[in-house]
Write a protein that holds these residues in place. Sequence first.
Motif, PDB file in Angstrom:
ATOM      1  N   ILE A 119       0.805  -1.225   0.000  1.00 52.06           N
ATOM      2  CA  ILE A 119       0.000   0.000   0.000  1.00 52.06           C
ATOM      3  C   ILE A 119       0.835   1.271   0.000  1.00 52.06           C
ATOM      4  CG2 ILE A 119      -2.001  -1.070   1.085  1.00 52.06           C
ATOM      5  CD1 ILE A 119      -1.008   0.099   3.735  1.00 52.06           C
ATOM      6  N   GLU A 154      -7.700  -2.364  -4.577  1.00 55.65           N
ATOM      7  CA  GLU A 154      -8.166  -3.155  -3.445  1.00 55.65           C
ATOM      8  C   GLU A 154      -8.983  -2.301  -2.483  1.00 55.65           C
ATOM      9  OE1 GLU A 154      -5.110  -3.212  -4.669  1.00 55.65           O
ATOM     10  OE2 GLU A 154      -4.693  -5.297  -5.179  1.00 55.65           O
ATOM     11  N   LEU A 155      -8.528  -1.073  -2.258  1.00 48.63           N
ATOM     12  CA  LEU A 155      -9.253  -0.164  -1.374  1.00 48.63           C
ATOM     13  C   LEU A 155     -10.620   0.192  -1.963  1.00 48.63           C
ATOM     14  CD1 LEU A 155      -9.159   1.551   1.204  1.00 48.63           C
ATOM     15  CD2 LEU A 155      -8.149   3.360  -0.165  1.00 48.63           C
ATOM     16  N   CYS A 212     -12.893  -2.824  -1.579  1.00 53.24           N
ATOM     17  CA  CYS A 212     -13.388  -2.955  -0.197  1.00 53.24           C
ATOM     18  C   CYS A 212     -14.525  -1.975   0.067  1.00 53.24           C
ATOM     19  CB  CYS A 212     -12.258  -2.728   0.796  1.00 53.24           C
ATOM     20  SG  CYS A 212     -11.080  -4.074   0.889  1.00 53.24           S
TER      21      CYS A 212
END
Length: 60
Positions: free
Chosen positions: A15, A24-25, A28
Amino acid sequence: MTGLLVVYALRNTPILTGSHGIPELIACAVITLLHLWKRNILLSTAGVTAVYMLLIQLVF
């Protein structure tokens, strides 16, 4: 079980380098919002899979 899956999926995500971790963030956030909105785990899973694949293939 879900917490374990999240940890497993994000464990090797760098990250702190470049734009890594952004898809990915976003994924999510999308799964959280979809699940809170519709309360349907199948819709949440399918929706986030489509969003993540589009981000990986077309954007990042």
